[in-house]
Design a protein around this motif. Sequence first.
Motif, PDB file in Angstrom:
ATOM      1  N   ARG A 128       0.851  -1.183   0.000  1.00 25.40           N
ATOM      2  CA  ARG A 128       0.000   0.000   0.000  1.00 25.40           C
ATOM      3  C   ARG A 128       0.888   1.234   0.000  1.00 25.40           C
ATOM      4  N   GLY A 129       0.622   2.164  -0.902  1.00 22.29           N
ATOM      5  CA  GLY A 129       1.418   3.376  -0.979  1.00 22.29           C
ATOM      6  C   GLY A 129       2.563   3.264  -1.976  1.00 22.29           C
ATOM      7  N   ARG A 130       3.014   4.404  -2.482  1.00 21.06           N
ATOM      8  CA  ARG A 130       4.046   4.424  -3.518  1.00 21.06           C
ATOM      9  C   ARG A 130       5.362   3.821  -3.052  1.00 21.06           C
ATOM     10  N   SER A 131       5.604   3.832  -1.758  1.00 19.17           N
ATOM     11  CA  SER A 131       6.855   3.274  -1.244  1.00 19.17           C
ATOM     12  C   SER A 131       6.957   1.769  -1.481  1.00 19.17           C
ATOM     13  N   GLY A 132       5.825   1.132  -1.806  1.00 23.58           N
ATOM     14  CA  GLY A 132       5.842  -0.308  -2.063  1.00 23.58           C
ATOM     15  C   GLY A 132       6.282  -0.679  -3.464  1.00 23.58           C
ATOM     16  N   LEU A 133       6.571   0.327  -4.327  1.00 22.92           N
ATOM     17  CA  LEU A 133       6.925   0.041  -5.724  1.00 22.92           C
ATOM     18  C   LEU A 133       8.131  -0.875  -5.836  1.00 22.92           C
ATOM     19  N   TRP A 134       9.198  -0.549  -5.114  1.00 24.34           N
ATOM     20  CA  TRP A 134      10.434  -1.318  -5.294  1.00 24.34           C
ATOM     21  C   TRP A 134      10.287  -2.737  -4.764  1.00 24.34           C
ATOM     22  N   LYS A 135       9.546  -2.906  -3.685  1.00 24.88           N
ATOM     23  CA  LYS A 135       9.307  -4.258  -3.175  1.00 24.88           C
ATOM     24  C   LYS A 135       8.501  -5.074  -4.182  1.00 24.88           C
ATOM     25  N   MET A 136       7.542  -4.423  -4.834  1.00 29.00           N
ATOM     26  CA  MET A 136       6.748  -5.105  -5.853  1.00 29.00           C
ATOM     27  C   MET A 136       7.630  -5.500  -7.041  1.00 29.00           C
ATOM     28  N   LEU A 137       8.480  -4.590  -7.492  1.00 23.57           N
ATOM     29  CA  LEU A 137       9.345  -4.879  -8.634  1.00 23.57           C
ATOM     30  C   LEU A 137      10.351  -5.987  -8.294  1.00 23.57           C
ATOM     31  N   GLN A 138      10.881  -5.968  -7.079  1.00 22.49           N
ATOM     32  CA  GLN A 138      11.822  -7.021  -6.682  1.00 22.49           C
ATOM     33  C   GLN A 138      11.137  -8.384  -6.700  1.00 22.49           C
ATOM     34  N   TYR A 139       9.902  -8.437  -6.231  1.00 21.94           N
ATOM     35  CA  TYR A 139       9.169  -9.698  -6.235  1.00 21.94           C
ATOM     36  C   TYR A 139       8.940 -10.180  -7.667  1.00 21.94           C
ATOM     37  N   LEU A 140       8.504  -9.273  -8.546  1.00 19.44           N
ATOM     38  CA  LEU A 140       8.234  -9.643  -9.931  1.00 19.44           C
ATOM     39  C   LEU A 140       9.501 -10.104 -10.636  1.00 19.44           C
ATOM     40  N   GLU A 141      10.614  -9.424 -10.394  1.00 16.84           N
ATOM     41  CA  GLU A 141      11.874  -9.816 -11.027  1.00 16.84           C
ATOM     42  C   GLU A 141      12.326 -11.196 -10.568  1.00 16.84           C
ATOM     43  N   SER A 142      11.918 -11.613  -9.379  1.00 14.28           N
ATOM     44  CA  SER A 142      12.348 -12.899  -8.841  1.00 14.28           C
ATOM     45  C   SER A 142      11.540 -14.072  -9.384  1.00 14.28           C
ATOM     46  N   LEU A 143      10.438 -13.802 -10.079  1.00 15.20           N
ATOM     47  CA  LEU A 143       9.562 -14.875 -10.546  1.00 15.20           C
ATOM     48  C   LEU A 143      10.166 -15.623 -11.730  1.00 15.20           C
ATOM     49  N   ASP A 144       9.888 -16.916 -11.792  1.00 13.57           N
ATOM     50  CA  ASP A 144      10.300 -17.754 -12.913  1.00 13.57           C
ATOM     51  C   ASP A 144       9.082 -18.501 -13.452  1.00 13.57           C
TER      52      ASP A 144
END
Length: 297
Positions: free
Chosen positions: A143-159
């Motif tokens: 929640r909130g813009r500060s969560g952007l990088w955590k979201m991107l890190q999670y997506l980058e980790s997906l296979d």
Amino acid sequence: MSATTESIPLLSPDLLAKLERLELVSRKVFRGRMKGERRSKRKGQSVEFADFRNYVAGDDLRLIDWNLYARLDQLFLKLFQEEEDLHVYALIDCSESMNFGTPTKFHVAKQMAAALGYIGLCRADRVGVQALGDQGRRAPVLRGRSGLWKMLQYLESLDSGDNVSLHDAVKDFSLRNSGTGVVVLITDLMDKSGYEAALRMLVGRRMDVYVMHILSPEEIDPPIRGDRRLIDCEDGDETEITINNYVLERYKLTLQSFLSSVKSFCSRRSIAYLPVRTDQPVDDVMTRYLRKRGVVR
């Protein structure tokens, strides 16, 4: 996944600036859990006036309109529009069939999920961007813009490679997430057990359901000819086939029939069906196509 595909950023700085001006559209009214930026049918506290009502003993005296009392000699309370958050889910199909095309369907799916998630974060919505299957169990709810990088890190980790059926994956998601809201299922719908049961399950949860159907140009118009051995990348099934103009024409007719059946199935259940090609720039999909289809505004 090829190095070329991996080098493509999920969200460019230019796209981020465009996404900040957008808002996800919910076709249903959901009762939020926390303060947000979405207008609700409930009355509460905010800066936007909604209505008056008669004063009742025990009401907050700070909400009395004293100017109105001076004119009418009656006590009225000012009501303000309640603003609520929305729960936004972006579910990514991680089956091996998604690892196809240039860029791959899987990479495009992650781009779409990241863009939708960032729009929700900018509007203070509760955002759950997650993979279908085991990888979804470690997905953060943000929640909130500060969560952007955590979201991107999670997506980058997906296979890709979680070859769980859509039905089982959606069932697992439903058991782990009790909230309602907007859910965007990003998938190629290539499941031998079918997609119908999974979509019925989401509709049964009273979610506002969108299906983003990802297909590559190579699947729509295969650039292959001659004798081929086709191997199913998910279960290893093999078949030998001679690909000529007649076979390709039959394939295209079968594909169009499948797409029509999906569109009809979704239409009958108030599911928004959104076909997307991997060669469509993500900027155009998010700022033009989805706006035209009423997904964002």
